[in-house]
Enzyme design. Structure first.
Site, PDB file in Angstrom:
ATOM      1  CD  GLU A   1      -2.848   1.071  -0.278  1.00  0.00           C
ATOM      2  OE1 GLU A   1      -2.309   1.497  -1.313  1.00  0.00           O
ATOM      3  OE2 GLU A   1      -3.999   0.587  -0.275  1.00  0.00           O
TER       4      GLU A   1
ATOM      5  CG  ASP B   1      -6.623   2.557  -4.401  1.00  0.00           C
ATOM      6  OD1 ASP B   1      -6.378   1.647  -5.230  1.00  0.00           O
ATOM      7  OD2 ASP B   1      -6.094   3.684  -4.470  1.00  0.00           O
TER       8      ASP B   1
END
Length: 599
Positions: free
Chosen positions: A484, A561
């Site tokens: 991430e 995401d």
């Protein structure tokens, strides 16, 4: 990737290598060819009885004639063992399919068939036969023109192997052309030479003719427990008969015909044989999940559209869906085996089909469906085209998950996956020649709300050449970890020891160690051969990733995401909640190689 009969085209100059591998199926039948790759070989048939050792075989060469069947039709369902065979090949072969400038060449020869052929009542079949023999191709001088250049007879043999021959050795002929003795040694594709012989698929019977799903046809006649076939090939022409005996026991020896001055062969003794397998079962072999379970880390998720990842798994692998909303679950041909692609082909037919579910084989119900809206892309993702990625694995035609930009799968309500800083092991098999520099072709652990929740909330394996955040050595592609807000090839960037990966099929692995260890690793390998390479083994990139804050959702083809502009091809992958040993990783890699990707 196979996508129908593309042909085998060799671009050759006089001094160049004379063979280029093709992607399509070439059959010397003059018939049509369907899309898709080779289909699985099934389980092994029993050894049956020994072939008689007396006079010449009924399938022999020389000038002996081979009579064709008088068709009468009948019920083909059952397992049929080849008792004898005699096939003669004569006529013209289309040379354009291998890139030669001549239109055709003359071929003569003799073929024999051994093994078993099984027809199931549901219209599927398993072809566990071997076709062998010798043929001679006579090439006119015009065939030596290739891609605008003149080549030699000695070099052109490799090109002709693209027709499906095991070996071809050409020498110059007085006519100015070439004489090319060739050998045939082929599993599947009963009695008809093919560059991509099928060993299972679907069939139908009509008008005393058996037709397989690639348009190959056989005249046939069933009488009691005997069945006779003649291939209906015309370019070249095949005459003669394959004689079957019903049952999976030993084959009657094909000797016994009186040879020239030879004694009559005694024929083969009836063997106990072995049951014909159903499409490449690996039930007697441990799958990757079994290996990791023995290592202390059973799978908490296992996804594949091509094969079972546990030796005893007999459930569904994935679901396909038509545009009208109707669905079909696609299971395995046998416990621990390959996907039953014939079920997909029969259900989808000529209609568009998508992959609507990729089932979790671990037993925890962590199935994957198309990804919902997320922070980066605020609408849901697309399902993969179910027909877009045919592949041969272990001789079995199956379908991978083709993941262009816009396609993605996810499960945000999972059971048993690693969370926080706890350990896990993740691997996937991906195509090494289909990727891009966008974000992010991932498989693994992600946020449960489809949003970017900060560094350390994702731990997934990535394949591609994205350099937005970090990179490895060279120009890529690389196996990296998506943690991430960072694709990491190591703990610094560029991390040159994580070198570019250029295999046709890639084993990509990311592992996170136990809580508090501040340790993770990346491995990569060739899914077709060899062992894994440790691309990185060390600490997390920074305190932003230590400790990790994994949330446990599962993603495929997208980032945490829902960034979904990357592309890739996915065949199998799994997740455990354990940092696996190197020995277990090596055993899993050996299992992957043994599966036979692209073979």
């Amino acid at each position: 990737m196979r996508s129908g009969l593309i042909g085998l085209v060799s671009a050759m100059a006089l001094a160049s290598t004379m063979m280029t591998a093709g992607c399509g199926r070439t059959e010397l039948t003059g018939g049509s060819s369907s899309s898709g790759g080779a289909v699985g070989t099934g389980g092994r048939s029993g050894s049956g009885g020994a072939v008689g050792t007396g006079g010449s075989s009924s399938g022999g060469g020389g000038g002996a004639s081979c009579s064709s069947v008088t068709p009468c039709g009948g019920d083909v369902v059952g397992t049929w063992t080849v008792a004898s065979s005699c096939l003669k090949v004569t006529g013209q072969v289309d040379m354009s399919v291998v890139g030669l400038s001549c239109t055709s060449a003359t071929v003569t020869g003799a073929l024999q068939v051994t093994g078993t052929w099984t027809a199931n009542a549901n219209g599927t079949y398993s072809d566990n036969t071997t076709t062998s023999g010798t043929e001679q191709i006579t090439l006119p001088a015009s065939c030596l023109q290739v891609a605008g250049s003149t080549t030699t007879c000695e070099r052109i043999g490799g090109v002709l192997q693209g027709l499906g021959y095991d070996s071809v050795n050409c020498t110059s002929a007085a006519s100015g052309g070439c004489t090319c003795p060739a050998t045939v040694q082929q599993t599947g594709g009963l009695g008809v030479l093919s560059s991509d012989p099928l060993t299972s698929g679907s069939y139908k019977t009509s008008g005393n003719v058996v037709t397989t799903d690639v348009g190959r046809q056989y005249s046939y006649c069933v009488s009691g427990n005997k069945m006779n076939w003649t291939p209906q090939s015309t370019t070249p022409t095949t005459t003669g008969t394959v004689v079957f005996q019903k049952g999976s026991g030993g084959a009657t020896g094909s000797g016994g015909a009186t040879g020239s001055g030879g004694a009559t062969g005694s024929g083969g003794a009836t063997g106990t044989g072995g049951a014909t397998g159903a499409g490449g079962s690996t039930a007697t072999t441990k799958g990757p999940c079994d290996i990791y379970a023995d290592d202390g880390g059973p799978c908490v998720a296992a996804h594949s559209t091509v094969r079972a990842l546990l030796g005893a798994y007999s459930g569904n692998l994935y679901q396909v869906k038509k545009a009208d909303g109707t669905t079909k679950d696609i299971g395995v041909l046998a416990p621990g085996g390959f996907a039953n692609s014939a079920d997909q082909d029969a259900f989808c037919g000529t209609s568009a089909c998508t992959i609507s579910i990729i089932y979790d084989q671990s037993g925890k119900g962590n199935h994957l469906t198309k990804a919902p809206p997320g922070g980066a892309k605020t609408t849901g993702d697309n399902e993969a085209d179910a027909k877009a990625l045919p592949i041969s694995i272990g001789g079995q035609k199956v379908y991978g998950e083709h993941n262009p930009a816009g396609v993605g799968y996810r499960n945000n309500t999972v059971v048993g996956t690693a969370t926080g800083d706890n350990a896990e092991t993740i691997y996937m098999i991906a195509s090494g020649d289909y990727y891009n520099s966008a974000c992010c072709f991932d498989y693994g652990n992600a946020e449960t709300n489809s949003r970017d929740n900060g560094e350390g909330t994702v731990e997934a394996v990535y394949f591609g050449n994205c350099t937005i955040w970090n990179k490895g050595g060279g120009s890529g592609p690389w196996v990296m970890g998506d943690l991430e807000n960072g694709l990491w090839a190591g703990n610094t960037s560029p991390y040159d020891n994580n070198t570019s990966v250029n295999y046709k099929y890639v084993t990509a692995m990311v592992k996170g160690d136990k809580a508090g260890a501040n340790h993770w690793a990346i491995k990569a390998g060739n899914a077709q051969s060899g062992s894994l390479t440790k691309m990185f083994d060390g600490q997390r990139p920074s305190t932003r990733y230590n400790p990790m804050r994994k949330e446990g959702a599962i993603i495929l083809g997208i980032a945490g995401d829902n960034s979904n502009t990357a592309q890739g091809n996915f065949f199998e992958g799994l997740m455990t909640a354990h940092f696996s040993s190197d020995a277990a990783d090596d055993a899993v890699q050996a299992n992957i190689v043994a599966a036979g990707y692209g073979k």
